[in-house]
Design an enzyme around this catalytic site. Structure first.
Site, PDB file in Angstrom:
ATOM      1  N   GLU A  65       0.693  -1.010  -0.207  1.00 34.24           N
ATOM      2  CA  GLU A  65       0.089   0.052  -0.124  1.00 34.24           C
ATOM      3  C   GLU A  65       0.999   1.353   0.051  1.00 34.24           C
ATOM      4  O   GLU A  65       0.630   2.353  -0.654  1.00 34.24           O
ATOM      5  CB  GLU A  65      -1.030  -0.019   1.112  1.00 34.24           C
ATOM      6  CG  GLU A  65      -2.006  -1.092   1.156  1.00 34.24           C
ATOM      7  CD  GLU A  65      -1.368  -2.404   1.649  1.00 34.24           C
ATOM      8  OE1 GLU A  65      -2.149  -3.461   1.780  1.00 34.24           O
ATOM      9  OE2 GLU A  65      -0.191  -2.476   2.008  1.00 34.24           O
ATOM     10  N   PRO A 276      12.411 -13.032   0.403  1.00 36.53           N
ATOM     11  CA  PRO A 276      11.253 -13.202   1.002  1.00 36.53           C
ATOM     12  C   PRO A 276      10.402 -11.793   1.213  1.00 36.53           C
ATOM     13  O   PRO A 276      10.985 -10.865   1.261  1.00 36.53           O
ATOM     14  CB  PRO A 276      11.626 -13.877   2.603  1.00 36.53           C
ATOM     15  CG  PRO A 276      12.870 -14.106   2.423  1.00 36.53           C
ATOM     16  CD  PRO A 276      13.643 -13.337   1.154  1.00 36.53           C
ATOM     17  N   ARG A 277       9.371 -12.078   1.308  1.00 36.46           N
ATOM     18  CA  ARG A 277       7.883 -10.895   1.209  1.00 36.46           C
ATOM     19  C   ARG A 277       8.350 -10.107   2.638  1.00 36.46           C
ATOM     20  O   ARG A 277       8.411  -9.015   2.575  1.00 36.46           O
ATOM     21  CB  ARG A 277       6.560 -11.444   1.300  1.00 36.46           C
ATOM     22  CG  ARG A 277       5.760 -10.643   1.583  1.00 36.46           C
ATOM     23  CD  ARG A 277       5.460  -9.255   0.299  1.00 36.46           C
ATOM     24  NE  ARG A 277       4.366  -8.633   0.531  1.00 36.46           N
ATOM     25  CZ  ARG A 277       4.430  -7.307   1.309  1.00 36.46           C
ATOM     26  NH1 ARG A 277       5.411  -7.085   2.059  1.00 36.46           N
ATOM     27  NH2 ARG A 277       3.455  -6.640   1.214  1.00 36.46           N
ATOM     28  N   LEU A 316      15.757  -4.249   2.571  1.00 36.65           N
ATOM     29  CA  LEU A 316      14.389  -3.690   2.176  1.00 36.65           C
ATOM     30  C   LEU A 316      14.539  -2.568   1.253  1.00 36.65           C
ATOM     31  O   LEU A 316      15.302  -1.921   1.282  1.00 36.65           O
ATOM     32  CB  LEU A 316      13.773  -3.089   3.503  1.00 36.65           C
ATOM     33  CG  LEU A 316      12.185  -2.584   3.377  1.00 36.65           C
ATOM     34  CD1 LEU A 316      11.430  -3.798   3.342  1.00 36.65           C
ATOM     35  CD2 LEU A 316      11.974  -1.952   4.754  1.00 36.65           C
ATOM     36  N   GLY A 317      13.380  -2.381   0.264  1.00 37.32           N
ATOM     37  CA  GLY A 317      13.477  -1.270  -0.345  1.00 37.32           C
ATOM     38  C   GLY A 317      14.064  -1.486  -1.862  1.00 37.32           C
ATOM     39  O   GLY A 317      14.409  -0.456  -2.556  1.00 37.32           O
ATOM     40  N   GLU A 318      14.771  -2.532  -1.948  1.00 36.80           N
ATOM     41  CA  GLU A 318      15.599  -2.905  -3.230  1.00 36.80           C
ATOM     42  C   GLU A 318      14.994  -3.630  -4.299  1.00 36.80           C
ATOM     43  O   GLU A 318      15.663  -4.347  -5.022  1.00 36.80           O
ATOM     44  CB  GLU A 318      17.027  -3.333  -2.764  1.00 36.80           C
ATOM     45  CG  GLU A 318      17.688  -2.338  -1.974  1.00 36.80           C
ATOM     46  CD  GLU A 318      19.142  -2.773  -1.485  1.00 36.80           C
ATOM     47  OE1 GLU A 318      20.188  -2.157  -1.438  1.00 36.80           O
ATOM     48  OE2 GLU A 318      19.383  -4.232  -1.404  1.00 36.80           O
ATOM     49  N   ASN A 342       1.884  -8.248  -6.290  1.00 37.09           N
ATOM     50  CA  ASN A 342       1.886  -7.492  -7.237  1.00 37.09           C
ATOM     51  C   ASN A 342       3.202  -7.335  -8.455  1.00 37.09           C
ATOM     52  O   ASN A 342       4.160  -7.620  -7.936  1.00 37.09           O
ATOM     53  CB  ASN A 342       1.784  -5.849  -6.745  1.00 37.09           C
ATOM     54  CG  ASN A 342       2.207  -4.836  -7.806  1.00 37.09           C
ATOM     55  OD1 ASN A 342       1.582  -5.061  -8.918  1.00 37.09           O
ATOM     56  ND2 ASN A 342       2.866  -3.761  -7.862  1.00 37.09           N
ATOM     57  N   GLU A 345       5.890  -4.295 -10.641  1.00 38.41           N
ATOM     58  CA  GLU A 345       7.195  -3.682 -10.254  1.00 38.41           C
ATOM     59  C   GLU A 345       8.135  -4.445 -11.157  1.00 38.41           C
ATOM     60  O   GLU A 345       9.013  -3.830 -11.710  1.00 38.41           O
ATOM     61  CB  GLU A 345       7.432  -3.681  -8.888  1.00 38.41           C
ATOM     62  CG  GLU A 345       8.829  -3.041  -8.324  1.00 38.41           C
ATOM     63  CD  GLU A 345       8.861  -3.014  -7.117  1.00 38.41           C
ATOM     64  OE1 GLU A 345      10.007  -2.412  -6.546  1.00 38.41           O
ATOM     65  OE2 GLU A 345       8.112  -3.695  -6.420  1.00 38.41           O
TER      66      GLU A 345
END
Length: 466
Positions: A65, A276-277, A316-318, A342, A345
């Site tokens: 989100e 991993p998520r 995270l964020g990569e 999703n 991306e």
């Protein structure tokens, strides 16, 4: 809901508070230390700078989100440069994603969203005084809507989606915990099917604006990072397993090992990149890889290199960088019944996505993507891996999917512009506000029913029965 139902609902939150505090501390120890930070904010105790009056409150519960909100927040900041933004989350990974995107903007501030006791929500709203609340995708809480009505705060559900499964769940609970649809000023739905489901549940002001995630563009710095990783691999290809969920790594590794037995010994397998998520699961995934005797390393420890079997993405964020590194992606959450993740991306980064059978949260997106050959869907992990290997070894097939993905994105862009046109009346200062601002006064409509702020430890009493 009736007053009696609200009373019971508040009582449940009242009694649950000690359990919630213990749970947050336990999650901080086992999953992510961020769960122990700012616990008071979750119970309505928040400090908001006086110079950032009347922000627009954007609530993005977690990572997906928050990413979807990025083009919308960027558009708000461009169109209303002096308008502050209050960005709230429920998970630490969501909050970190927001911080990575907006920490350098002094007018975008973050906080934990309050739990849904009426007093906690009212205290949060009284402290921050939002001009409007924009809820991302499916976050609907009874007392959030109740307090919004009491404070005359407009509420919009943005990038709204409602799967068939969620629709049935809402309808099943409608009798006991109905949503006050009249409290929603508008719903900006992703698709016509989503809009129709909301209308069937009783929503009145529903428009179709499209999916904001189509408007996301890859971060150039992350693209450059992914290309630098490619150089470390030389001629070796990489295959990313993106946003995998609990149990999927074992399922995919089982299928991968069966496939490896069918190839000749001299065949050079691609580097597997497992992301991993939830990064906090990396220890468990690493233990699984060690047990299976893979040569593996973490992203936080080393760069990818030809000597590895698996590179574990614990950052995270990569995600864009991982997609840039790989020539194909198996999208997690779709190989076991989690509903999918999703795939847009990956498409935007030029990495063709392969999804499994369980995509009920993204059913229409996957269906339209399959028709455009932008998304590949396979019935099981082995079939998915076989198709991914075709993408790795056929330059023609890979180029076709990349081109179709670019066309697919281009055909569906524009949701940000349509959403901004829809919510503009909620963000534009009124004449009274402009006059008051000129006099140095910031008006705010106080609740018609005043709820006491929640103390740090002792839960507030629930509202009395009439």
């Amino acid at each position: 809901m009736t007053v009696r139902t609200y009373h019971i609902y508040d009582r449940l939150w009242h009694w649950a508070r000690p359990l919630l505090e213990k749970r947050l501390k336990r999650l901080a120890e086992s999953l992510h230390p961020g769960y122990a930070e700012g616990i008071a904010e979750r119970f309505g105790v928040v400090t908001w700078p006086e110079n950032l009056a009347r922000p627009v409150w954007v609530h993005a519960v977690s990572v997906g989100e928050t990413r979807a909100a990025q083009p919308l927040i960027a558009a708000i900041r461009r169109q209303y440069p002096s308008l502050p933004v209050l960005l709230t989350h429920m998970t630490p990974t969501g909050r970190e994603t927001g911080a990575n995107a907006w920490s350098s903007d002094p007018l975008v501030r973050q906080a934990w969203a309050p739990y849904d006791h009426s007093a906690w929500v009212a205290a949060f709203v009284a402290a921050t005084r939002p001009r409007a609340l924009l809820l991302m995708e499916t976050e609907l809480w009874p007392n959030w809507l109740r307090v919004a009505q009491e404070t005359a705060m407009p509420v919009a559900l943005i990038n709204a989606r409602l799967s068939e499964r969620s629709f049935r769940r809402y309808r099943r609970w409608q009798r006991w915990l109905p949503i006050a649809w009249e409290a929603l000023t508008l719903i900006a739905a992703q698709t016509a099917d989503d809009a129709e489901r909301f209308r069937e549940l009783g929503a009145k002001h529903v428009v179709v604006t499209g999916n904001l995630k189509f408007d996301q563009t890859p971060n150039p710095e992350l693209v450059a990072l992914g290309k630098s990783w490619q150089r470390h691999l030389g001629n070796r290809a990489a295959l990313v397993w993106a946003s995998t969920r609990d149990g999927e790594e074992k399922l995919l590794l089982d299928a991968w090992e069966r496939l490896l037995e069918t190839f000749p010994p001299q065949w050079r397998a691609p580097l597997l990149v497992i992301v991993p998520r939830h990064p906090e699961r990396c220890d468990a995934v690493g233990a699984l890889l060690t047990q299976r005797r893979y040569q593996w390393a973490r992203r936080s420890e080393t760069l990818p290199n030809p000597g590895l079997d698996v590179w574990l993405g614990d950052s995270l964020g990569e995600m864009t960088a991982y997609y840039t590194l790989a020539r194909a992606a198996l999208i997690g959450g779709s190989w076991k019944p989690f509903g999918g993740q999703n795939p847009l991306e990956a498409i935007a980064a030029g990495c063709p996505p392969v999804v499994g059978p369980h995509v009920f949260h993204f059913a229409e997106l996957v269906t339209t993507g399959r028709r455009s050959r932008a998304i590949v869907q396979c019935p099981d992990p082995e079939a998915g891996l076989r198709y991914a290997l075709r993408l790795l070894h056929s330059a023609e097939l890979h180029a076709e999917h990349v081109a179709q993905g670019a066309l697919f994105l281009a055909a569906h862009r524009g949701a940000t512009e349509r959403t901004m046109a829809t919510v503009a009346p909620l963000l534009t200062p009124s004449a009274a506000e402009r006059d008051s601002a000129a006099d140095g006064v910031t008006p705010f409509t106080l609740p018609r029913t005043t709820h006491p702020p929640a103390p740090n430890r002792t839960p507030p009493a629930a509202p009395p029965r009439p």
